[in-house]
Design a protein around this motif. Structure first.
Motif, PDB file in Angstrom:
ATOM      1  N   LYS A 214       0.865  -1.181   0.000  1.00 10.85           N
ATOM      2  CA  LYS A 214       0.000   0.000   0.000  1.00 10.85           C
ATOM      3  C   LYS A 214       0.899   1.228   0.000  1.00 10.85           C
ATOM      4  CE  LYS A 214      -4.067   2.015   2.266  1.00 10.85           C
ATOM      5  NZ  LYS A 214      -4.957   1.935   3.466  1.00 10.85           N
ATOM      6  N   ARG A 215       0.567   2.153  -0.893  1.00 11.87           N
ATOM      7  CA  ARG A 215       1.336   3.399  -0.979  1.00 11.87           C
ATOM      8  C   ARG A 215       0.396   4.516  -1.396  1.00 11.87           C
ATOM      9  NH1 ARG A 215       3.537   6.460  -5.061  1.00 11.87           N
ATOM     10  NH2 ARG A 215       5.431   7.638  -4.516  1.00 11.87           N
ATOM     11  N   GLY A 216       0.397   5.580  -0.643  1.00 10.73           N
ATOM     12  CA  GLY A 216      -0.406   6.733  -1.006  1.00 10.73           C
ATOM     13  C   GLY A 216      -1.890   6.434  -1.115  1.00 10.73           C
ATOM     14  N   GLY A 217      -2.374   5.515  -0.328  1.00  9.24           N
ATOM     15  CA  GLY A 217      -3.790   5.174  -0.368  1.00  9.24           C
ATOM     16  C   GLY A 217      -4.152   4.147  -1.422  1.00  9.24           C
ATOM     17  N   ASN A 218      -3.210   3.766  -2.264  1.00  9.32           N
ATOM     18  CA  ASN A 218      -3.454   2.753  -3.296  1.00  9.32           C
ATOM     19  C   ASN A 218      -2.870   1.401  -2.897  1.00  9.32           C
ATOM     20  OD1 ASN A 218      -4.811   4.327  -5.332  1.00  9.32           O
ATOM     21  ND2 ASN A 218      -2.841   5.348  -5.718  1.00  9.32           N
ATOM     22  N   GLY A 300       1.381   7.471  -9.730  1.00 10.58           N
ATOM     23  CA  GLY A 300       1.504   6.363  -8.803  1.00 10.58           C
ATOM     24  C   GLY A 300       1.833   5.014  -9.384  1.00 10.58           C
ATOM     25  N   TRP A 301       2.684   4.974 -10.420  1.00 10.79           N
ATOM     26  CA  TRP A 301       3.148   3.691 -10.952  1.00 10.79           C
ATOM     27  C   TRP A 301       4.658   3.573 -10.754  1.00 10.79           C
ATOM     28  CZ3 TRP A 301      -0.183  -0.033 -12.297  1.00 10.79           C
ATOM     29  CH2 TRP A 301      -1.488   0.333 -12.609  1.00 10.79           C
ATOM     30  N   PRO A 302       5.139   2.395 -10.403  1.00 14.90           N
ATOM     31  CA  PRO A 302       6.576   2.218 -10.139  1.00 14.90           C
ATOM     32  C   PRO A 302       7.382   2.040 -11.421  1.00 14.90           C
ATOM     33  CG  PRO A 302       5.406   0.165  -9.732  1.00 14.90           C
ATOM     34  CD  PRO A 302       4.353   1.189 -10.110  1.00 14.90           C
ATOM     35  N   ARG A 303       8.620   2.517 -11.386  1.00 14.74           N
ATOM     36  CA  ARG A 303       9.551   2.391 -12.495  1.00 14.74           C
ATOM     37  C   ARG A 303      10.893   1.873 -11.970  1.00 14.74           C
ATOM     38  NH1 ARG A 303       5.328   2.926 -14.747  1.00 14.74           N
ATOM     39  NH2 ARG A 303       4.725   4.594 -16.178  1.00 14.74           N
ATOM     40  N   VAL A 304      11.454   0.881 -12.652  1.00 14.67           N
ATOM     41  CA  VAL A 304      12.780   0.386 -12.305  1.00 14.67           C
ATOM     42  C   VAL A 304      13.830   1.314 -12.908  1.00 14.67           C
ATOM     43  CG1 VAL A 304      14.422  -1.520 -12.534  1.00 14.67           C
ATOM     44  CG2 VAL A 304      11.990  -2.001 -12.204  1.00 14.67           C
ATOM     45  N   THR A 305      14.779   1.696 -12.126  1.00 11.65           N
ATOM     46  CA  THR A 305      15.875   2.514 -12.636  1.00 11.65           C
ATOM     47  C   THR A 305      16.838   1.615 -13.398  1.00 11.65           C
ATOM     48  OG1 THR A 305      15.688   4.024 -10.769  1.00 11.65           O
ATOM     49  CG2 THR A 305      17.747   4.069 -12.009  1.00 11.65           C
TER      50      THR A 305
END
Length: 532
Positions: A214-218, A300-305
């Motif tokens: 859970k992050r930022g309510g999502n 609010g979507w994750p990205r791999v560096t």
């Protein structure tokens, strides 16, 4: 669960990759002082779950038929790890885990399980589906303390991830392609609700290996597409509806010859940064962890560096406070000085506890009469450090009896060993190869000697050096010494099998079993794991 993991990429290659436009990576940031190198740990720790409690990080992994199961590693910087304990003290799931009545449990047991921490009661929760039948939960207030079975839920939470929500509710995300979420009772002992929340589109194929965040309510369900992709689901409710994005697909590996980083978990540091600890298929050594930073888009979507379009071989170290102490190295010497084995050791199946003791050495009494090492109880294993390392065990042979077999193996479904056979009142040093299993993990070869020599004295040092870099043709070599200083190469090199289907990588294994009658013993005085 990793059993079907190699089917999905084949199917997807045919179906196409419509989600490719969603590939979620960012370019590498400016280097900070200090970097780390992938793999952060070159040992076999697959199906990663990772979490932080205050300033400490914990890492749980699969162990299949090895006991104790579900090791927990500890770190203060996400880069340097040490053994802390095991979540499952004994594989208490049936006689086959004891090798009872001729049964065995190879490639069963502990896989794709979860590790979570509940702040309200300061308790760690481990859970996993065993034998596709039931989900067992174990708890402990300290990872290196006593773990106890908390409950058994009569349902398989396949490839499960646990979320402890802000209101202390326990949720479990699980499934293969059809992804579900279960809500557990307040005491975490039963299920109060379960609902399918997502059906993987056919053009993506298999998704599994759930982790739940859970992050930022999502709410986020982190899913792997075995063995070359990672996806993420997002919703404002734990029960959906969820939307999906691709995180990575066919991303070049940071390990030469290794697979695509996938599965594993996310963790947020105490400074607010996020990182992804995935694993890379790197057989014959197994599956090893690689770390990369994660950033988030404005929606609010994750990205791999990434680095040059791939998973970086190096990154800046996480920006974290100085560790309170240095972690204990994952290699080194063990003189078996305490009253119990260290957490770096795992038995091949549950041991017969009456047949071994630790007290200024490890005394291994014969526990099985067999000519098949794969069916012998009380074989003690240690992961091999990559890319190349050497295991050396010092053995006192004075307690051996006729018919006993003791040694140091390079153990997997195709194995070899160096050791001592005692027959007719005399010892021989032998090199044995040709120990094999079929795809159902039935023994197809118990081995044959490829070198032999008479051996005097009652003390010997046995050594195996193994090259476990990913790829074909990697080899192990054996040698022995009668003084602990001068070693003699013995027998031909053994070529390691790099097929993935046994899941676990090669291990060093110390054993002592009977072929005639029980009653004999050996004592391991010291074991050294060194590099190269």
């Amino acid at each position: 669960m990793p059993r079907q993991r190699r089917w999905a990429p084949i199917a997807l290659a045919v179906l196409g990759l419509v989600a490719a436009s969603l590939t979620a990576t960012t370019t590498h940031p400016a280097r900070a002082a200090g970097t780390y190198t992938n793999p952060v740990l070159w040992q076999d720790f697959a199906d990663i779950d990772v979490l932080r409690v205050d300033d400490t990080y914990y890492y749980s992994a699969s162990t299949m038929h090895y006991s104790p199961g579900a090791p927990v590693l500890r770190s203060y910087d996400l880069v340097n790890w040490e053994f802390a304990g095991h979540s499952v003290p004994r594989l208490d799931f049936g006689a086959k885990y004891d090798m009872g009545n001729g049964s065995r449990a190879y490639v069963n047991g502990i896989w794709a399980s979860f590790l979570a921490h509940r702040k309200s009661n300061r308790t760690f929760y481990w859970g996993g589906c065993v034998d596709f039948a039931q989900t067992h939960l174990y708890t402990a207030t300290a990872v290196d303390g006593q773990w106890s079975k908390h409950t058994t839920i009569n349902k398989c939470y396949y490839d499960a991830g646990m979320l402890v929500d802000d209101d202390d509710t326990l949720y479990v995300a699980y499934g293969n392609t059809s992804i579900s979420v279960a809500q557990l009772s307040a005491d975490g002992k039963s299920e109060v609700r379960s609902q399918q929340v997502f059906q993987t589109p056919s053009n993506i194929g298999t998704l599994e290996g759930a982790r739940f965040y859970k992050r930022g309510g999502n709410y986020y369900i982190w899913l792997t597409r075995p063995a070359n992709g990672q996806y993420v689901l997002k919703s404002s409710s734990p029960f959906g509806p969820y939307s999906i994005q691709q995180v990575l697909l066919d991303l070049p590996s940071p390990i030469q010859g290794g697979g695509v980083p996938h599965q594993g978990g996310l963790v947020q540091t105490q400074n607010g940064d996020w990182h992804y600890l995935a694993f890379v298929d790197a057989y014959p050594g197994g599956r090893v962890p690689v770390l990369a930073p994660i950033t988030w888009t404005s929606d609010g979507w994750p990205r791999v560096t990434t680095v040059n379009g791939g998973w970086g071989a190096t990154y800046p170290k996480p920006n974290l406070p100085a560790p309170p102490r240095q972690v204990k190295p994952m290699i080194g010497a063990d003189t078996f000085s305490g009253a119990a084995l260290g957490p770096q050791w795992e038995w091949n199946h549950n041991p017969d506890t009456a047949k071994y003791s630790v007290n200024n050495g490890l005394r291994l009494s014969t526990a099985t009469v067999t000519n098949d090492l794969y069916s012998a109880r009380n074989t003690l294993t240690h992961r091999i450090q990559g890319p190349t390392s050497t295991g050396t065990v010092e053995l006192d042979l004075s307690g051996m009896r006729d018919g006993d077999r003791t040694g140091l193996a390079v153990l997997r479904d195709s194995s070899a060993w160096i050791g001592v056979k005692r027959d007719n009142g005399r010892n021989r040093i032998v090199s044995v190869t040709g120990l094999t299993m079929d795809g159902s993990w039935r023994t197809t070869g118990t081995g044959y000697e490829v070198a032999s020599a008479d051996l005097g004295g009652s003390r010997i040092w046995l050594r195996a050096n193994a090259d476990i870099r990913p790829g074909n043709g990697r080899q192990a070599r054996f040698s022995y010494s009668t003084d602990g200083v001068n070693f003699t190469a013995f027998g031909p090199a053994f070529t390691l099998k790099n097929d993935w289907r046994f899941f676990m990588g090669y291990r060093f294994a110390v054993f002592n079993h009977a072929t005639a009658a029980l009653g004999g013993s050996v004592t391991a005085r010291r074991f050294d794991l060194t590099t190269p």
